[in-house]
Design a protein around this motif. Structure first.
Motif, PDB file in Angstrom:
ATOM      1  N   TYR A 293      -1.552  18.318  -8.144  1.00  0.00           N
ATOM      2  CA  TYR A 293      -0.189  18.041  -7.687  1.00  0.00           C
ATOM      3  C   TYR A 293       0.667  19.300  -7.608  1.00  0.00           C
ATOM      4  N   PHE A 294       0.228  20.369  -8.254  1.00  0.00           N
ATOM      5  CA  PHE A 294       1.013  21.596  -8.322  1.00  0.00           C
ATOM      6  C   PHE A 294       0.348  22.756  -7.583  1.00  0.00           C
ATOM      7  N   ARG A 295      -0.687  22.447  -6.807  1.00  0.00           N
ATOM      8  CA  ARG A 295      -1.467  23.475  -6.121  1.00  0.00           C
ATOM      9  C   ARG A 295      -1.363  23.322  -4.608  1.00  0.00           C
ATOM     10  N   ARG A 296      -1.764  24.379  -3.912  1.00  0.00           N
ATOM     11  CA  ARG A 296      -1.881  24.346  -2.456  1.00  0.00           C
ATOM     12  C   ARG A 296      -3.325  24.010  -2.072  1.00  0.00           C
ATOM     13  N   PRO A 297      -3.497  23.334  -0.903  1.00  0.00           N
ATOM     14  CA  PRO A 297      -2.487  22.671  -0.086  1.00  0.00           C
ATOM     15  C   PRO A 297      -2.243  21.246  -0.582  1.00  0.00           C
ATOM     16  N   GLY A 298      -1.130  20.694  -0.239  1.00  0.00           N
ATOM     17  CA  GLY A 298      -0.866  19.284  -0.500  1.00  0.00           C
ATOM     18  C   GLY A 298      -0.088  18.970  -1.743  1.00  0.00           C
ATOM     19  N   GLY A 299       0.136  19.968  -2.614  1.00  0.00           N
ATOM     20  CA  GLY A 299       0.905  19.709  -3.811  1.00  0.00           C
ATOM     21  C   GLY A 299       2.406  19.719  -3.529  1.00  0.00           C
ATOM     22  N   GLY A 300       3.186  19.539  -4.598  1.00  0.00           N
ATOM     23  CA  GLY A 300       4.644  19.547  -4.476  1.00  0.00           C
ATOM     24  C   GLY A 300       5.217  18.164  -4.251  1.00  0.00           C
ATOM     25  N   PRO A 301       6.484  17.992  -4.559  1.00  0.00           N
ATOM     26  CA  PRO A 301       7.105  16.661  -4.478  1.00  0.00           C
ATOM     27  C   PRO A 301       7.327  16.137  -3.065  1.00  0.00           C
ATOM     28  N   LEU A 302       7.372  17.003  -2.053  1.00  0.00           N
ATOM     29  CA  LEU A 302       7.648  16.498  -0.698  1.00  0.00           C
ATOM     30  C   LEU A 302       6.521  15.613  -0.198  1.00  0.00           C
ATOM     31  N   TYR A 303       5.288  16.123  -0.208  1.00  0.00           N
ATOM     32  CA  TYR A 303       4.150  15.350   0.303  1.00  0.00           C
ATOM     33  C   TYR A 303       3.847  14.138  -0.568  1.00  0.00           C
ATOM     34  N   ASP A 304       4.172  14.213  -1.845  1.00  0.00           N
ATOM     35  CA  ASP A 304       3.783  13.175  -2.791  1.00  0.00           C
ATOM     36  C   ASP A 304       4.859  12.123  -3.022  1.00  0.00           C
TER      37      ASP A 304
ATOM     38  N   ASN B 112      -3.843   7.167   1.598  1.00  0.00           N
ATOM     39  CA  ASN B 112      -2.797   6.980   0.601  1.00  0.00           C
ATOM     40  C   ASN B 112      -1.911   8.220   0.588  1.00  0.00           C
ATOM     41  N   LYS B 113      -0.935   8.256   1.501  1.00  0.00           N
ATOM     42  CA  LYS B 113       0.002   9.367   1.646  1.00  0.00           C
ATOM     43  C   LYS B 113      -0.607  10.707   1.245  1.00  0.00           C
ATOM     44  N   THR B 114      -0.358  11.736   1.841  1.00  0.00           N
ATOM     45  CA  THR B 114       0.077  11.869   3.224  1.00  0.00           C
ATOM     46  C   THR B 114      -1.176  12.218   4.012  1.00  0.00           C
ATOM     47  N   MET B 115      -1.337  11.843   5.284  1.00  0.00           N
ATOM     48  CA  MET B 115      -2.639  11.958   5.927  1.00  0.00           C
ATOM     49  C   MET B 115      -3.020  13.396   6.270  1.00  0.00           C
ATOM     50  N   ALA B 116      -2.071  14.317   6.281  1.00  0.00           N
ATOM     51  CA  ALA B 116      -2.329  15.725   6.569  1.00  0.00           C
ATOM     52  C   ALA B 116      -1.167  16.531   6.004  1.00  0.00           C
ATOM     53  N   THR B 117      -1.306  17.865   6.037  1.00  0.00           N
ATOM     54  CA  THR B 117      -0.217  18.714   5.545  1.00  0.00           C
ATOM     55  C   THR B 117       0.401  19.570   6.640  1.00  0.00           C
ATOM     56  N   THR B 118      -0.165  19.535   7.861  1.00  0.00           N
ATOM     57  CA  THR B 118       0.419  20.283   8.972  1.00  0.00           C
ATOM     58  C   THR B 118       0.488  19.404  10.198  1.00  0.00           C
TER      59      THR B 118
ATOM     60  N   THR C 164     -10.593   3.867   2.352  1.00  0.00           N
ATOM     61  CA  THR C 164      -9.235   4.156   1.899  1.00  0.00           C
ATOM     62  C   THR C 164      -9.304   5.466   1.132  1.00  0.00           C
ATOM     63  N   ILE C 165      -8.614   6.475   1.640  1.00  0.00           N
ATOM     64  CA  ILE C 165      -8.698   7.825   1.090  1.00  0.00           C
ATOM     65  C   ILE C 165      -7.590   8.011   0.058  1.00  0.00           C
ATOM     66  N   ALA C 166      -8.000   8.102  -1.202  1.00  0.00           N
ATOM     67  CA  ALA C 166      -7.069   8.226  -2.322  1.00  0.00           C
ATOM     68  C   ALA C 166      -7.400   9.457  -3.150  1.00  0.00           C
ATOM     69  N   SER C 167      -7.839  10.488  -2.481  1.00  0.00           N
ATOM     70  CA  SER C 167      -8.155  11.770  -3.101  1.00  0.00           C
ATOM     71  C   SER C 167      -6.920  12.664  -3.058  1.00  0.00           C
ATOM     72  N   PRO C 168      -6.971  13.876  -3.605  1.00  0.00           N
ATOM     73  CA  PRO C 168      -5.817  14.776  -3.503  1.00  0.00           C
ATOM     74  C   PRO C 168      -5.395  15.004  -2.047  1.00  0.00           C
ATOM     75  N   ILE C 169      -4.093  15.087  -1.818  1.00  0.00           N
ATOM     76  CA  ILE C 169      -3.544  15.155  -0.466  1.00  0.00           C
ATOM     77  C   ILE C 169      -4.111  16.332   0.324  1.00  0.00           C
ATOM     78  N   GLY C 170      -4.407  17.424  -0.351  1.00  0.00           N
ATOM     79  CA  GLY C 170      -4.893  18.606   0.337  1.00  0.00           C
ATOM     80  C   GLY C 170      -6.229  18.439   1.028  1.00  0.00           C
ATOM     81  N   VAL C 171      -7.006  17.411   0.680  1.00  0.00           N
ATOM     82  CA  VAL C 171      -8.299  17.190   1.344  1.00  0.00           C
ATOM     83  C   VAL C 171      -8.264  15.980   2.280  1.00  0.00           C
ATOM     84  N   HIS C 172      -7.123  15.347   2.444  1.00  0.00           N
ATOM     85  CA  HIS C 172      -7.042  14.150   3.281  1.00  0.00           C
ATOM     86  C   HIS C 172      -7.456  14.424   4.720  1.00  0.00           C
ATOM     87  N   PHE C 173      -7.004  15.549   5.270  1.00  0.00           N
ATOM     88  CA  PHE C 173      -7.316  15.837   6.667  1.00  0.00           C
ATOM     89  C   PHE C 173      -8.815  15.958   6.881  1.00  0.00           C
TER      90      PHE C 173
END
Length: 381
Positions: A184-195, A100-106, A75-84
């Motif tokens: 949560y405020f950095r690229r990639p994967g930050g911002g309220p949309l992905y989170d 744990n949301k979101t599985m990728a950013t592109t 179960t991947i619960a790390s920052p979204i930017g490294v999920h892919f």
């Protein structure tokens, strides 16, 4: 049916400490799933978490976990930017994956994960599985039956606020309570949309079906934040307004913003859907509860815990533990592995939501309306 699923928890941050680990180490699930390892790159964090939750092994290096042969799934619960990257590596090792949301950013990343999982014969379950909830299933059925008349428009969205900075696991001085929220405020994967907005998008598209086109404006409104007396430089857009076209002149307004929300919307994970004969809001149709038992759970336990208590696996001690919806999604994967029954929390649905977000950002850059190319199989009603 196979035996218990050996699972590794990747990331010993907020979601794992408050939700995933407390749920998965409860005695009532040990006949089906067992946490055998925790991985986190922060020195000492995985080890401390493993000792706290009585987990046999801890790793700082993700590759060491994958090469250990100890786990059947992660179960991947790390920052979204490294999920892919982490998801791809797990699939290449033949492991089943919960994101744990979101599985990728592109869109390209999402396509690669789905194609690779099919090649390797492994199962993917991305959170948030909003259509697992019986109320959302019933709302989709009501919409299909025409209970709202002709659907006209809908709205969903979320505001960052200071939710992440103020979480309990970020206020202390030891390795399990001083977790920095800067990603949560950095690229990639930050911002309220992905989170955060991702919840409402899953519900909205789960009820109405796939969207056809997207148009957006987006930018960075809060370039600096403060966390425990230190300045956090922000990179990722935090102020995004989106228009979605569902075809047949049905439109939706979607937002992911740094602050502020619509006063009548209710909780951010639930869209408001308007029709010529009524409105769906949270768990109600024209003000009346869609499911009286769920309404009683909400009134008894509060909104978040009451809503989650209606999920299939959330019973007994799990009704009092945070992030029960994430636990539900993980158990959907466990059941799929053990019993062979696919879940409603499909990777194809998650890919469609990712494409909406990805192309919303692209639309904001180009000024053009973007066509959406992905599809998924909506819930049969």
């Amino acid at each position: 049916m196979s035996d218990e699923v050996r699972i590794g928890v990747v990331g010993a941050g907020s979601i794992s400490l408050r939700g995933i680990l407390p749920h998965l180490t409860q005695g009532d699930v040990q006949d089906r799933v067992r946490v055998v390892a925790i991985c986190d790159p922060k020195p000492g964090r995985a080890d401390r978490a493993a000792r706290k939750f009585d987990v046999p092994d801890a790793f700082e290096d993700y590759d060491d976990l994958l090469d250990s042969g100890e786990v059947d799934a992660v179960t991947i619960a790390s920052p979204i930017g490294v999920h892919f990257v982490q998801g791809r590596k797990a699939i290449e090792h033949g492991l089943h994956v919960h994101f744990n949301k979101t599985m990728a950013t592109t869109l390209e990343e999402a396509n690669e994960l789905i194609d690779l999982a099919e090649e390797e014969g492994v199962k993917l379950v991305p959170s948030p599985g909003e259509m697992i909830h019986p109320v959302n299933q019933e709302i989709r059925a009501l919409v299909e039956e025409g209970a709202l008349g002709k659907i006209t428009w809908a709205v969903t969205g979320a505001a960052f606020g200071r939710y992440h900075e103020e979480e309990s696991v970020r206020q202390g001085d030891d390795v399990l309570t001083n977790i920095n929220p800067a990603w949560y405020f950095r690229r990639p994967g930050g911002g309220p949309l992905y989170d955060m907005t991702v919840y409402g998008l899953h519900t909205l598209t789960g009820i109405l079906g796939p969207a056809m086109r997207v148009k957006a404006f987006s930018g960075l409104r809060i370039p600096k934040r403060e966390f425990r007396g230190e300045t956090v430089s922000c990179e990722m857009d935090d102020n995004t307004l989106i228009l979605l076209d569902f075809s047949d002149q049905i439109f939706a307004f979607v937002y992911g913003v740094p602050a502020g929300s619509l006063p009548n919307q209710g909780h951010s994970r639930h869209p408001m859907i308007f029709g010529t004969e009524g409105v769906v809001k949270r768990d109600t149709l024209n003000g009346e509860p869609v499911d009286r038992e769920v309404r009683e759970l909400i009134e008894d336990r509060g909104w978040m815990k009451g809503w989650s208590a209606a999920l299939p696996h959330v019973n007994g001690p799990h009704r009092s533990i945070e992030e029960a919806h994430v636990y539900e999604d993980i158990m959907q994967l466990v059941d799929w592995i053990r019993e062979g029954n696919p879940t409603l929390a499909s990777a194809e649905h998650a890919r469609h939501v990712i494409e909406i977000i990805y192309k919303a950002y692209r639309s904001a850059q180009t000024g053009e309306t973007e066509k959406l190319d992905t599809d998924f199989e909506p819930l049969k009603v």
